[in-house]
Design a protein around this motif. Structure first.
Motif, PDB file in Angstrom:
ATOM      1  N   LEU A 195     -22.406   7.711 -19.820  1.00  0.00           N
ATOM      2  CA  LEU A 195     -23.688   8.291 -20.204  1.00  0.00           C
ATOM      3  C   LEU A 195     -24.189   7.743 -21.534  1.00  0.00           C
ATOM      4  O   LEU A 195     -25.361   7.391 -21.657  1.00  0.00           O
ATOM      5  CB  LEU A 195     -23.558   9.815 -20.263  1.00  0.00           C
ATOM      6  CG  LEU A 195     -24.807  10.635 -20.516  1.00  0.00           C
ATOM      7  CD1 LEU A 195     -25.867  10.351 -19.473  1.00  0.00           C
ATOM      8  CD2 LEU A 195     -24.461  12.110 -20.507  1.00  0.00           C
ATOM      9  N   ILE A 196     -23.318   7.654 -22.513  1.00  0.00           N
ATOM     10  CA  ILE A 196     -23.778   7.176 -23.817  1.00  0.00           C
ATOM     11  C   ILE A 196     -23.990   5.657 -23.842  1.00  0.00           C
ATOM     12  O   ILE A 196     -24.603   5.145 -24.774  1.00  0.00           O
ATOM     13  CB  ILE A 196     -22.853   7.620 -24.982  1.00  0.00           C
ATOM     14  CG1 ILE A 196     -21.441   7.086 -24.822  1.00  0.00           C
ATOM     15  CG2 ILE A 196     -22.867   9.121 -25.131  1.00  0.00           C
ATOM     16  CD1 ILE A 196     -20.515   7.423 -25.969  1.00  0.00           C
ATOM     17  N   SER A 197     -23.546   4.962 -22.801  1.00  0.00           N
ATOM     18  CA  SER A 197     -23.744   3.510 -22.753  1.00  0.00           C
ATOM     19  C   SER A 197     -25.019   3.109 -22.013  1.00  0.00           C
ATOM     20  O   SER A 197     -25.398   1.942 -22.032  1.00  0.00           O
ATOM     21  CB  SER A 197     -22.540   2.844 -22.079  1.00  0.00           C
ATOM     22  OG  SER A 197     -22.553   3.093 -20.689  1.00  0.00           O
ATOM     23  N   LEU A 198     -25.687   4.064 -21.373  1.00  0.00           N
ATOM     24  CA  LEU A 198     -26.855   3.741 -20.557  1.00  0.00           C
ATOM     25  C   LEU A 198     -28.108   3.566 -21.399  1.00  0.00           C
ATOM     26  O   LEU A 198     -28.278   4.207 -22.433  1.00  0.00           O
ATOM     27  CB  LEU A 198     -27.086   4.836 -19.515  1.00  0.00           C
ATOM     28  CG  LEU A 198     -25.973   5.008 -18.499  1.00  0.00           C
ATOM     29  CD1 LEU A 198     -26.216   6.237 -17.631  1.00  0.00           C
ATOM     30  CD2 LEU A 198     -25.843   3.762 -17.628  1.00  0.00           C
ATOM     31  N   SER A 199     -28.987   2.717 -20.905  1.00  0.00           N
ATOM     32  CA  SER A 199     -30.262   2.496 -21.589  1.00  0.00           C
ATOM     33  C   SER A 199     -31.232   3.623 -21.234  1.00  0.00           C
ATOM     34  O   SER A 199     -31.036   4.335 -20.243  1.00  0.00           O
ATOM     35  CB  SER A 199     -30.852   1.151 -21.161  1.00  0.00           C
ATOM     36  OG  SER A 199     -31.397   1.249 -19.859  1.00  0.00           O
ATOM     37  N   PRO A 200     -32.294   3.766 -22.012  1.00  0.00           N
ATOM     38  CA  PRO A 200     -33.288   4.793 -21.687  1.00  0.00           C
ATOM     39  C   PRO A 200     -34.280   4.364 -20.608  1.00  0.00           C
ATOM     40  O   PRO A 200     -35.239   5.078 -20.341  1.00  0.00           O
ATOM     41  CB  PRO A 200     -34.003   5.010 -23.033  1.00  0.00           C
ATOM     42  CG  PRO A 200     -33.859   3.704 -23.749  1.00  0.00           C
ATOM     43  CD  PRO A 200     -32.543   3.130 -23.298  1.00  0.00           C
ATOM     44  N   ASN A 201     -34.046   3.242 -19.976  1.00  0.00           N
ATOM     45  CA  ASN A 201     -34.960   2.740 -18.945  1.00  0.00           C
ATOM     46  C   ASN A 201     -34.979   3.653 -17.719  1.00  0.00           C
ATOM     47  O   ASN A 201     -33.965   4.266 -17.382  1.00  0.00           O
ATOM     48  CB  ASN A 201     -34.566   1.324 -18.522  1.00  0.00           C
ATOM     49  CG  ASN A 201     -34.782   0.315 -19.632  1.00  0.00           C
ATOM     50  OD1 ASN A 201     -35.649   0.489 -20.478  1.00  0.00           O
ATOM     51  ND2 ASN A 201     -33.987  -0.733 -19.629  1.00  0.00           N
ATOM     52  N   PRO A 202     -36.115   3.686 -17.033  1.00  0.00           N
ATOM     53  CA  PRO A 202     -36.229   4.519 -15.824  1.00  0.00           C
ATOM     54  C   PRO A 202     -35.189   4.205 -14.752  1.00  0.00           C
ATOM     55  O   PRO A 202     -34.843   5.073 -13.955  1.00  0.00           O
ATOM     56  CB  PRO A 202     -37.638   4.218 -15.313  1.00  0.00           C
ATOM     57  CG  PRO A 202     -38.397   3.780 -16.521  1.00  0.00           C
ATOM     58  CD  PRO A 202     -37.400   3.065 -17.389  1.00  0.00           C
ATOM     59  N   LYS A 203     -34.651   2.987 -14.728  1.00  0.00           N
ATOM     60  CA  LYS A 203     -33.659   2.638 -13.711  1.00  0.00           C
ATOM     61  C   LYS A 203     -32.397   3.484 -13.830  1.00  0.00           C
ATOM     62  O   LYS A 203     -31.653   3.626 -12.876  1.00  0.00           O
ATOM     63  CB  LYS A 203     -33.300   1.146 -13.784  1.00  0.00           C
ATOM     64  CG  LYS A 203     -32.524   0.729 -15.016  1.00  0.00           C
ATOM     65  CD  LYS A 203     -32.211  -0.756 -14.978  1.00  0.00           C
ATOM     66  CE  LYS A 203     -31.444  -1.227 -16.185  1.00  0.00           C
ATOM     67  NZ  LYS A 203     -31.174  -2.662 -16.108  1.00  0.00           N
ATOM     68  N   HIS A 204     -32.172   4.063 -14.988  1.00  0.00           N
ATOM     69  CA  HIS A 204     -30.977   4.880 -15.199  1.00  0.00           C
ATOM     70  C   HIS A 204     -31.253   6.384 -15.076  1.00  0.00           C
ATOM     71  O   HIS A 204     -30.340   7.179 -15.279  1.00  0.00           O
ATOM     72  CB  HIS A 204     -30.361   4.590 -16.570  1.00  0.00           C
ATOM     73  CG  HIS A 204     -29.714   3.249 -16.648  1.00  0.00           C
ATOM     74  ND1 HIS A 204     -29.882   2.404 -17.706  1.00  0.00           N
ATOM     75  CD2 HIS A 204     -28.903   2.591 -15.774  1.00  0.00           C
ATOM     76  CE1 HIS A 204     -29.211   1.289 -17.496  1.00  0.00           C
ATOM     77  NE2 HIS A 204     -28.611   1.379 -16.330  1.00  0.00           N
ATOM     78  N   ASP A 205     -32.472   6.763 -14.752  1.00  0.00           N
ATOM     79  CA  ASP A 205     -32.821   8.191 -14.703  1.00  0.00           C
ATOM     80  C   ASP A 205     -31.905   9.009 -13.806  1.00  0.00           C
ATOM     81  O   ASP A 205     -31.411  10.058 -14.192  1.00  0.00           O
ATOM     82  CB  ASP A 205     -34.282   8.383 -14.262  1.00  0.00           C
ATOM     83  CG  ASP A 205     -35.269   8.070 -15.369  1.00  0.00           C
ATOM     84  OD1 ASP A 205     -34.840   7.801 -16.511  1.00  0.00           O
ATOM     85  OD2 ASP A 205     -36.483   8.081 -15.084  1.00  0.00           O
ATOM     86  N   SER A 206     -31.678   8.533 -12.606  1.00  0.00           N
ATOM     87  CA  SER A 206     -30.855   9.288 -11.658  1.00  0.00           C
ATOM     88  C   SER A 206     -29.409   9.386 -12.135  1.00  0.00           C
ATOM     89  O   SER A 206     -28.785  10.452 -12.050  1.00  0.00           O
ATOM     90  CB  SER A 206     -30.926   8.617 -10.283  1.00  0.00           C
ATOM     91  OG  SER A 206     -30.206   9.363  -9.350  1.00  0.00           O
ATOM     92  N   LEU A 207     -28.884   8.296 -12.648  1.00  0.00           N
ATOM     93  CA  LEU A 207     -27.509   8.283 -13.149  1.00  0.00           C
ATOM     94  C   LEU A 207     -27.357   9.200 -14.363  1.00  0.00           C
ATOM     95  O   LEU A 207     -26.399   9.973 -14.448  1.00  0.00           O
ATOM     96  CB  LEU A 207     -27.097   6.848 -13.480  1.00  0.00           C
ATOM     97  CG  LEU A 207     -25.673   6.597 -13.940  1.00  0.00           C
ATOM     98  CD1 LEU A 207     -24.651   7.202 -12.975  1.00  0.00           C
ATOM     99  CD2 LEU A 207     -25.429   5.096 -14.085  1.00  0.00           C
TER     100      LEU A 207
END
Length: 164
Positions: free
Chosen positions: A99-111
């Motif tokens: 979670l803390i490694s994910l970008s704020p991009n919409p592609k990661h919204d579901s994750l």
């Protein structure tokens, strides 16, 4: 050739979810270690050939698989804590680090959403308080998860302007 394999793995995770949704079958309970070992492996999996860094909207095959895995983990955490209890600290750490490694991009919204749901389901239960008691942990939750996910992105503003 990796994309179809990851899609097949994602579909297997969805089938796993469906088979375990109503009640935990004895087979899965007897083989939970094998399943959790594979889930843990794929939550840590990285492959630059499957990730398009320029893509902001469409999740990668890895993102889709990890989302399905976290949905399965949440199901187990909610349904049958006794069987899942031995795996909980490891998965809490894995999901947290992801979670803390994910970008704020919409592609990661579901994750991101599913990861937060998983961690939230643990916080709700008193039996898991020890996982979140440390003040540094709480500070990290707020600074690295809550606040970044409260930010309004440019893409969110555009969507709001298009469809108020």
């Amino acid at each position: 050739q990796l994309v179809p394999r990851f899609e097949a793995l994602r579909l297997m995770c969805r089938i796993f979810f469906s088979l375990n949704y109503q009640d935990l079958p004895e087979f899965f309970e007897d083989h939970i270690g094998e399943w959790m070992e594979e889930f843990a492996k794929y939550l840590q999996y990285k492959n630059p050939f499957l990730v398009d860094e320029d893509e902001e909207d469409e999740p990668s095959p890895i993102d889709k698989l990890q989302t399905a895995i976290i949905e399965n983990l949440k199901l187990y955490a909610d349904k049958d804590e006794e069987v899942f209890m031995d795996f909980l600290p490891n998965f809490t750490t894995l999901v947290w680090n992801l979670l803390i490694s994910l970008s704020p991009n919409p592609k990661h919204d579901s994750l991101v959403t599913n990861s937060i749901k998983f961690l939230s389901s643990l916080v709700e239960k008193k039996m898991h308080n020890a996982l979140f008691q440390d003040e540094a942990t709480l500070r990290q939750i707020v600074s690295r998860i809550v606040i970044p996910n409260l930010m309004v992105r440019e893409s969110d503003e555009e969507k709001f302007e298009e469809d108020p």
